[in-house]
Motif scaffolding. Structure first.
Motif, PDB file in Angstrom:
ATOM      1  N   VAL A 198       5.697 -10.044  -4.688  1.00 32.31           N
ATOM      2  CA  VAL A 198       4.503  -9.347  -5.169  1.00 32.31           C
ATOM      3  C   VAL A 198       3.849  -8.542  -4.050  1.00 32.31           C
ATOM      4  O   VAL A 198       3.068  -7.624  -4.311  1.00 32.31           O
ATOM      5  N   SER A 199       4.183  -8.852  -2.787  1.00 26.68           N
ATOM      6  CA  SER A 199       3.584  -8.108  -1.664  1.00 26.68           C
ATOM      7  C   SER A 199       4.020  -6.649  -1.636  1.00 26.68           C
ATOM      8  O   SER A 199       3.444  -5.844  -0.899  1.00 26.68           O
ATOM      9  N   ALA A 200       5.026  -6.296  -2.445  1.00 23.91           N
ATOM     10  CA  ALA A 200       5.441  -4.889  -2.534  1.00 23.91           C
ATOM     11  C   ALA A 200       4.512  -4.070  -3.426  1.00 23.91           C
ATOM     12  O   ALA A 200       4.611  -2.843  -3.444  1.00 23.91           O
ATOM     13  N   ASN A 201       3.626  -4.730  -4.160  1.00 27.28           N
ATOM     14  CA  ASN A 201       2.715  -4.035  -5.064  1.00 27.28           C
ATOM     15  C   ASN A 201       1.797  -3.091  -4.285  1.00 27.28           C
ATOM     16  O   ASN A 201       1.020  -3.523  -3.424  1.00 27.28           O
ATOM     17  N   ARG A 202       1.879  -1.804  -4.576  1.00 29.21           N
ATOM     18  CA  ARG A 202       1.142  -0.802  -3.799  1.00 29.21           C
ATOM     19  C   ARG A 202      -0.368  -0.924  -3.968  1.00 29.21           C
ATOM     20  O   ARG A 202      -1.128  -0.706  -3.029  1.00 29.21           O
ATOM     21  N   ASN A 203      -0.812  -1.250  -5.185  1.00 30.91           N
ATOM     22  CA  ASN A 203      -2.242  -1.395  -5.432  1.00 30.91           C
ATOM     23  C   ASN A 203      -2.803  -2.561  -4.627  1.00 30.91           C
ATOM     24  O   ASN A 203      -3.885  -2.465  -4.025  1.00 30.91           O
TER      25      ASN A 203
END
Length: 347
Positions: free
Chosen positions: A273-278
């Motif tokens: 989930v750390s790839a989530n840009r927001n």
């Protein structure tokens, strides 16, 4: 020291070679998304079979890319847990067999320690101590990290992990597996502020998480907006946006609270989930204005990968930590049971 790392904890086969003097030499990843997509989630038996088919060819691939022979490898690290027991056994059996045949040590690595240390692969790496947010399909944890092996869990999810919630909401919105990236893309077309979803457990003390109530609220909204069982496209986008914003806001609030509680100014975020840009943008903005800094792994190392296992294993193998003869995989493995970076141990 040159270490071969194998990651087979779930639905991705990762292999890498890490050199303690030269850094990451090569890495390769095979994703099983296509295998499991038609089932809407990971099928453990299929995952194990695919690891059997893919691990050896990937090992040869990274050896070739790193211009290494088997005789150049000084140790093998593999994911010993937590994860799917069948998938873990594939990597562990192969790693320990190769180590025995090559006459080198092997070591079972904790999967979440691998994620936690993944930002150390970057040119700009954090210094200890720091707070780590480990956020993936199976885990949502806040951990105080004073050094490798010196971990104290400050809070964790009492039900669904954030990644699990993303996957379940994706199913509600008729999006493919894995759901997180698809929900995030759909949310980009959502109307800001149309729905205001709850931020779970932010108005009570402590650092634990809970996403099951948010998931239920999302399902209720989907049903209320559906017409004859069909959810209009703009409603899908607006619901996705409201859900993502609620998860992001909750994670940001808890991270800030953890840093203030422990009187630290550095956050590491790792896991799928750390790839989530927001989420990255909100953390950078919120913590940055408070003089705090955030470190992330490169996007390719956010999901499960062999590089993080090779790195974590190399750090421990370098101080003499090796497998005991009776070492077994551990589908469940609390992080507080890991030893510090000194002395010998069995995984």
């Amino acid at each position: 020291m040159r270490v071969l790392g194998l990651e087979t904890s779930c639905d991705e086969t990762g292999v890498a070679i890490y050199d303690t003097d030269r850094g990451l030499l090569a890495h390769a990843l095979y994703s099983q998304i296509a295998v499991h997509a038609e089932y809407g989630g990971v099928v453990p038996e299929l995952a194990s079979r695919d690891h059997i088919r893919k691990t050896l060819p990937l090992i040869q691939q990274v050896l070739d890319e790193a211009d290494c022979a088997a005789t150049d490898i000084d140790g093998i690290a593999y994911t010993a847990g937590p994860g799917l027991v069948g998938a873990l056994m594939v990597g562990a059996t192969l790693a320990r067999s190769l180590a025995l045949g090559w006459g080198i040590p092997s070591l079972g690595v904790h999967h979440m320690e691998g994620h936690l240390l993944a930002p150390m692969l970057e040119a700009r790496a954090p210094d200890f101590p720091f707070i780590a947010l480990l956020v993936s399909g199976g885990h949502t944890q806040l951990v105080r990290v004073d050094d490798i092996g010196e971990y104290r869990v400050l809070g964790e999810s009492v039900d669904d992990a954030a990644g699990e919630a993303f996957d379940k909401v994706a199913k509600m919105l008729n999006l493919p597996y894995p759901g997180g990236p698809h929900v995030a893309r759909l949310a980009e077309a959502g109307t800001p502020g149309r729905f205001d979803f709850p931020r779970p457990m932010v108005n009570r003390p402590g650092l634990d998480f809970s996403f099951s109530g948010l998931k239920t609220h999302t399902l209720t909204t989907v049903r209320e907006c559906s017409v004859d069982g069909v959810l209009p496209e703009q409603d899908r986008c607006d619901i996705a946006r409201a859900f993502e914003e609620a998860v992001v806001a909750t994670l940001v609030i808890k991270c800030r609270r953890a840093l203030e509680q422990e009187q630290l100014s550095t956050l590491v975020m790792a896991g799928g989930v750390s790839a989530n840009r927001n989420l990255r943008a909100r953390l950078d903005a919120d913590l940055g204005k408070r003089g705090m800094q955030v470190f992330y792994p490169a996007p390719e190392f956010c999901t499960d990968n062999g590089a993080m296992i090779a790195y974590a294993g190399a750090r421990r193998l370098a101080v003499g930590q090796v497998d005991a003869f009776e070492t077994a995989v551990r589908p469940r493995w609390p992080m507080h049971e890991l030893p510090p970076l000194t002395g010998e141990r069995a995984a």
